[in-house]
Design a protein around this motif. Structure first.
Motif, PDB file in Angstrom:
ATOM      1  N   SER A   1      17.525  39.083  20.887  1.00 42.51           N
ATOM      2  CA  SER A   1      17.571  40.152  21.892  1.00 42.51           C
ATOM      3  C   SER A   1      17.344  39.640  23.314  1.00 42.51           C
ATOM      4  O   SER A   1      17.576  40.371  24.273  1.00 42.51           O
ATOM      5  N   SER A   2      16.889  38.407  23.484  1.00 40.87           N
ATOM      6  CA  SER A   2      16.786  37.805  24.828  1.00 40.87           C
ATOM      7  C   SER A   2      16.656  36.297  24.673  1.00 40.87           C
ATOM      8  O   SER A   2      16.404  35.784  23.555  1.00 40.87           O
ATOM      9  N   GLY A   3      16.795  35.597  25.797  1.00 42.59           N
ATOM     10  CA  GLY A   3      16.573  34.148  25.778  1.00 42.59           C
ATOM     11  C   GLY A   3      15.119  33.840  25.462  1.00 42.59           C
ATOM     12  O   GLY A   3      14.810  32.858  24.780  1.00 42.59           O
ATOM     13  N   TYR A   4      14.244  34.701  25.942  1.00 46.82           N
ATOM     14  CA  TYR A   4      12.808  34.510  25.688  1.00 46.82           C
ATOM     15  C   TYR A   4      12.514  34.587  24.184  1.00 46.82           C
ATOM     16  O   TYR A   4      11.839  33.722  23.620  1.00 46.82           O
TER      17      TYR A   4
ATOM     18  N   ALA B   1      14.639  34.185  21.811  1.00 50.51           N
ATOM     19  CA  ALA B   1      15.323  33.084  21.106  1.00 50.51           C
ATOM     20  C   ALA B   1      14.406  31.859  21.092  1.00 50.51           C
ATOM     21  O   ALA B   1      14.238  31.205  20.052  1.00 50.51           O
ATOM     22  N   ASN B   2      13.789  31.554  22.234  1.00 48.29           N
ATOM     23  CA  ASN B   2      12.902  30.385  22.271  1.00 48.29           C
ATOM     24  C   ASN B   2      11.664  30.589  21.397  1.00 48.29           C
ATOM     25  O   ASN B   2      11.255  29.687  20.665  1.00 48.29           O
ATOM     26  N   LEU B   3      11.084  31.778  21.471  1.00 43.48           N
ATOM     27  CA  LEU B   3       9.922  32.063  20.623  1.00 43.48           C
ATOM     28  C   LEU B   3      10.318  31.959  19.143  1.00 43.48           C
ATOM     29  O   LEU B   3       9.589  31.397  18.328  1.00 43.48           O
TER      30      LEU B   3
ATOM     31  N   ALA C   1       8.347  28.914  30.634  1.00 43.32           N
ATOM     32  CA  ALA C   1       7.227  29.626  29.993  1.00 43.32           C
ATOM     33  C   ALA C   1       7.558  30.036  28.553  1.00 43.32           C
ATOM     34  O   ALA C   1       6.687  30.004  27.670  1.00 43.32           O
ATOM     35  N   SER C   2       8.808  30.418  28.297  1.00 41.60           N
ATOM     36  CA  SER C   2       9.159  30.870  26.946  1.00 41.60           C
ATOM     37  C   SER C   2       9.081  29.717  25.942  1.00 41.60           C
ATOM     38  O   SER C   2       8.776  29.941  24.759  1.00 41.60           O
ATOM     39  N   LEU C   3       9.352  28.494  26.400  1.00 41.94           N
ATOM     40  CA  LEU C   3       9.231  27.332  25.502  1.00 41.94           C
ATOM     41  C   LEU C   3       7.753  26.999  25.281  1.00 41.94           C
ATOM     42  O   LEU C   3       7.337  26.670  24.166  1.00 41.94           O
TER      43      LEU C   3
ATOM     44  N   TYR D   1      16.700  22.302  34.557  1.00 41.11           N
ATOM     45  CA  TYR D   1      15.376  22.920  34.665  1.00 41.11           C
ATOM     46  C   TYR D   1      15.372  24.089  35.632  1.00 41.11           C
ATOM     47  O   TYR D   1      16.008  24.043  36.678  1.00 41.11           O
ATOM     48  N   SER D   2      14.626  25.130  35.230  1.00 43.61           N
ATOM     49  CA  SER D   2      14.677  26.379  35.985  1.00 43.61           C
ATOM     50  C   SER D   2      13.998  26.265  37.345  1.00 43.61           C
ATOM     51  O   SER D   2      14.347  26.989  38.260  1.00 43.61           O
ATOM     52  N   VAL D   3      13.057  25.363  37.503  1.00 42.35           N
ATOM     53  CA  VAL D   3      12.336  25.302  38.779  1.00 42.35           C
ATOM     54  C   VAL D   3      13.041  24.388  39.772  1.00 42.35           C
ATOM     55  O   VAL D   3      13.431  24.808  40.858  1.00 42.35           O
TER      56      VAL D   3
ATOM     57  N   VAL E   1      17.175  21.844  22.956  1.00 40.72           N
ATOM     58  CA  VAL E   1      17.654  21.927  24.339  1.00 40.72           C
ATOM     59  C   VAL E   1      17.853  23.395  24.711  1.00 40.72           C
ATOM     60  O   VAL E   1      18.657  24.090  24.083  1.00 40.72           O
ATOM     61  N   ASP E   2      17.148  23.857  25.720  1.00 39.69           N
ATOM     62  CA  ASP E   2      17.353  25.219  26.226  1.00 39.69           C
ATOM     63  C   ASP E   2      18.474  25.158  27.268  1.00 39.69           C
ATOM     64  O   ASP E   2      18.309  24.592  28.345  1.00 39.69           O
ATOM     65  N   GLU E   3      19.610  25.758  26.917  1.00 35.96           N
ATOM     66  CA  GLU E   3      20.777  25.735  27.819  1.00 35.96           C
ATOM     67  C   GLU E   3      20.843  26.989  28.707  1.00 35.96           C
ATOM     68  O   GLU E   3      21.936  27.386  29.134  1.00 35.96           O
ATOM     69  N   ALA E   4      19.695  27.588  28.995  1.00 32.26           N
ATOM     70  CA  ALA E   4      19.686  28.830  29.788  1.00 32.26           C
ATOM     71  C   ALA E   4      20.508  28.690  31.068  1.00 32.26           C
ATOM     72  O   ALA E   4      21.245  29.597  31.451  1.00 32.26           O
ATOM     73  N   HIS E   5      20.379  27.540  31.736  1.00 28.36           N
ATOM     74  CA  HIS E   5      21.013  27.401  33.052  1.00 28.36           C
ATOM     75  C   HIS E   5      22.322  26.626  33.015  1.00 28.36           C
ATOM     76  O   HIS E   5      22.886  26.336  34.074  1.00 28.36           O
ATOM     77  N   SER E   6      22.791  26.256  31.822  1.00 32.20           N
ATOM     78  CA  SER E   6      24.061  25.522  31.771  1.00 32.20           C
ATOM     79  C   SER E   6      25.124  26.236  30.946  1.00 32.20           C
ATOM     80  O   SER E   6      26.316  25.993  31.159  1.00 32.20           O
TER      81      SER E   6
ATOM     82  N   LEU F   1      21.955  34.883  27.349  1.00 29.44           N
ATOM     83  CA  LEU F   1      23.231  35.533  27.689  1.00 29.44           C
ATOM     84  C   LEU F   1      23.081  36.299  28.997  1.00 29.44           C
ATOM     85  O   LEU F   1      23.982  37.008  29.410  1.00 29.44           O
ATOM     86  N   SER F   2      21.895  36.156  29.624  1.00 26.93           N
ATOM     87  CA  SER F   2      21.588  37.001  30.780  1.00 26.93           C
ATOM     88  C   SER F   2      21.691  36.283  32.122  1.00 26.93           C
ATOM     89  O   SER F   2      21.332  36.860  33.141  1.00 26.93           O
ATOM     90  N   LYS F   3      22.200  35.064  32.130  1.00 25.50           N
ATOM     91  CA  LYS F   3      22.390  34.384  33.416  1.00 25.50           C
ATOM     92  C   LYS F   3      23.897  34.302  33.694  1.00 25.50           C
ATOM     93  O   LYS F   3      24.484  35.279  34.136  1.00 25.50           O
TER      94      LYS F   3
ATOM     95  N   GLN G   1      22.879  40.339  28.609  1.00 27.28           N
ATOM     96  CA  GLN G   1      21.479  40.336  28.167  1.00 27.28           C
ATOM     97  C   GLN G   1      21.486  39.747  26.773  1.00 27.28           C
ATOM     98  O   GLN G   1      22.440  39.938  26.030  1.00 27.28           O
ATOM     99  N   GLY G   2      20.427  39.038  26.429  1.00 31.64           N
ATOM    100  CA  GLY G   2      20.347  38.503  25.071  1.00 31.64           C
ATOM    101  C   GLY G   2      20.123  37.010  25.074  1.00 31.64           C
ATOM    102  O   GLY G   2      20.087  36.374  26.122  1.00 31.64           O
ATOM    103  N   GLY G   3      19.936  36.472  23.866  1.00 31.74           N
ATOM    104  CA  GLY G   3      19.726  35.038  23.726  1.00 31.74           C
ATOM    105  C   GLY G   3      20.398  34.550  22.465  1.00 31.74           C
ATOM    106  O   GLY G   3      20.916  35.349  21.676  1.00 31.74           O
TER     107      GLY G   3
HETATM  108  C1  LIG Z   1      14.935  28.045  30.968  1.00 35.30           C
HETATM  109  C2  LIG Z   1      14.860  29.474  30.571  1.00 35.30           C
HETATM  110  N1  LIG Z   1      14.741  29.792  29.281  1.00 35.30           N
HETATM  111  C3  LIG Z   1      14.661  31.067  28.879  1.00 35.30           C
HETATM  112  C4  LIG Z   1      14.694  32.104  29.774  1.00 35.30           C
HETATM  113  C5  LIG Z   1      14.550  33.511  29.275  1.00 35.30           C
HETATM  114  O1  LIG Z   1      15.812  34.107  29.167  1.00 35.30           O
HETATM  115  P1  LIG Z   1      15.954  35.711  29.151  1.00 35.30           P
HETATM  116  O2  LIG Z   1      15.829  36.144  30.557  1.00 35.30           O
HETATM  117  O3  LIG Z   1      17.296  35.972  28.559  1.00 35.30           O
HETATM  118  O4  LIG Z   1      14.852  36.239  28.314  1.00 35.30           O
HETATM  119  C6  LIG Z   1      14.839  31.829  31.123  1.00 35.30           C
HETATM  120  C7  LIG Z   1      14.890  32.942  32.102  1.00 35.30           C
HETATM  121  O5  LIG Z   1      14.312  32.924  33.136  1.00 35.30           O
HETATM  122  C8  LIG Z   1      14.921  30.482  31.552  1.00 35.30           C
HETATM  123  O6  LIG Z   1      15.039  30.160  32.837  1.00 35.30           O
END
Ligand SMILES: Cc1ncc(COP(=O)(O)O)c(C=O)c1O
Length: 407
Positions: free
Chosen positions: A115-118, A120-122, A143-145, A192-194, A217-222, A249-251, A256-258
């Motif tokens: 239901s979200s990227g967060y 998915a990581n959890l 933070a989610s990792l 990396y998100s930062v 590998v968290d591909e949130a930003h790629s 799926l939300s970037k 929305q989603g992961g």
């Molecule tokens: C690296 C990374 N992983 C996971 C997430 C969480 O994704 P979502 O917003 O779909 O819950 C984010 C979102 O900020 C992110 O930057």
């Protein structure tokens, strides 16, 4: 105090002074005063009619007419929500279609949508963790990792940011000795998100393969935002069984989603393991059908042309800002959409962000403790659909305001 970037300890999840005494009311008021004194208040900002240099809708697909139409049609067909967990009655045809499409898009063998990227990581780290597992987490991990690793009950070590030698040392230490860990996973972000910098994926995957470890590998930003639509695919790792991908799926997909994206011969077994043991899959209502349908349509639109425009605009941001001699040494070119400007402190970063909002320009502002190295930054996010000439003009205003506020 600035965080030590070489620290191998996990950063605190937050800074809420939980241990302080006092009733709920006095504690809440005291915490608000501390945030105000540190310049750390956040608000739930809306985008409004601003020039968007801040949102994660990198390709502008969230407002694309076809994506909106797909979401609306899914609401008509399935209703507003999935009404149950995926393992009860929540799995809809649109979830399966989306998973198939994600596999084709990324070259992976199996996909599982959350239901979200967060979540998915959890879910993925929770399913891989537990007694006997060890996660080696990059110091800049999202933070989610961090939360996923902590909640999993696995042992957690933190490696210095993008430091392969340190990862190797931790692998050796934990795989040998009197109590070797049977299962180790190295956890990184593709971008990396930062800081917006990339992880050395090919080298990290080779290192993990040599030591019998997984690479998460968290591909949130790629995902849908860099070359070939996937950093793992671009690194030649789409078919590697020891590389486990998570994504949002939300970037770039603007929905929305992961998702978990799995490859190699054991992909089916791992997917089945996730379905049966990921708590955020089992005990969470399935991804809303409108979001699933929107992401599905976005995937069809996230083509090399749009991704190329995003890369072009990211370059425009770096080059235009670096054209100002006072800013040149402060621009940190990112590997994806996000480009950063180092700021002298949190107050200056906030003052510039506020002044730019007055000029109708939205940028993001990252301050300690959200930045692992303690340096405040403005984050300027590229979007594929922005006109590069107009973008360069707006960036002229950004540079002018930064220099005015700091003078
Ligand atoms: C690296 C990374 N992983 C996971 C997430 C969480 O994704 P979502 O917003 O779909 O819950 C984010 C979102 O900020 C992110 O930057």
């Amino acid at each position: 105090m600035a965080a030590d970037p070489t620290s191998t300890r996990l950063p605190a999840a937050d800074d809420t002074g939980r241990a302080e005494p006092g009733s709920w009311a006095t504690w809440l008021a005291a915490r608000a005063r501390v945030r105000a004194a540190r310049g750390m208040q956040r608000t739930d900002n809306s985008r409004g009619p601003l020039m968007d240099l801040a949102s994660n809708d990198y390709l502008g697909l969230g407002r694309h007419p076809e994506v909106r139409a797909a979401a609306a049609a899914a609401v008509q067909e399935y209703g507003a929500g999935a009404a149950a967990s995926r393992v009860a009655t929540g799995t809809l045809p649109v979830h399966r279609e989306l998973e198939g499409s994600l596999c084709r898009y990324t070259g992976r063998a199996e996909a599982l949508v959350f239901s979200s990227g967060y979540t998915a990581n959890l879910g993925v780290l929770g399913a891989l963790g537990g007694p006997g597992s060890l996660f080696i987490l990059d110091a800049h991990a999202h933070a989610s990792l961090i939360d996923g690793a902590r909640l999993s009950g696995a042992l957690v070590e933190t490696s210095r940011h993008n430091d392969l030698e340190h990862i190797e040392r931790l692998l050796r230490e934990n795989l040998r000795g009197p109590a070797p860990k049977p299962r180790v996973a190295v956890v990184v972000e593709s971008i990396y998100s930062v800081l917006g910098d990339a992880a050395p994926l090919a080298e990290a995957a080779e290192l993990c393969a040599r030591h019998g470890a997984l690479l998460v590998v968290d591909e949130a930003h790629s995902l849908a935002a860099t070359d070939q639509g996937s950093a793992v695919r671009a690194a030649g790792l789409a078919g590697s069984g020891h590389v486990v991908v998570t994504a949002t799926l939300s970037k770039a997909l603007g929905a929305q989603g992961g998702a978990a994206l799995l490859g190699g011969e054991s992909a089916g077994l791992l997917r089945e393991h996730l379905v049966n043991t990921s708590r955020t899959f089992l005990f969470d209502t399935a991804l809303a059908p409108a979001a699933a349908a929107a992401a599905l349509r976005s995937l069809a639109l996230a083509d090399p042309g749009r991704i190329g425009n995003l890369a072009r605009n990211a370059k425009v941001i770096c080059e235009t800002l670096a054209g100002h001699p006072e800013l040149r040494g402060r621009i940190e070119p990112g590997a994806g959409a996000v480009q950063s400007i180092k700021m002298p402190g949190a107050a200056a970063a906030m003052a510039v962000t506020a002044a730019l909002r007055e000029h109708g320009i939205a940028v993001a502002c990252f301050r300690p403790p959200s930045v692992p190295d303690g340096i405040s930054r403005l984050r300027i996010t590229a979007h594929a659909h922005q006109d590069p000439v107009e973008l360069a003009l707006v960036l002229g205003t950004v540079a002018r305001i930064i220099l005015e506020v700091e003078s």
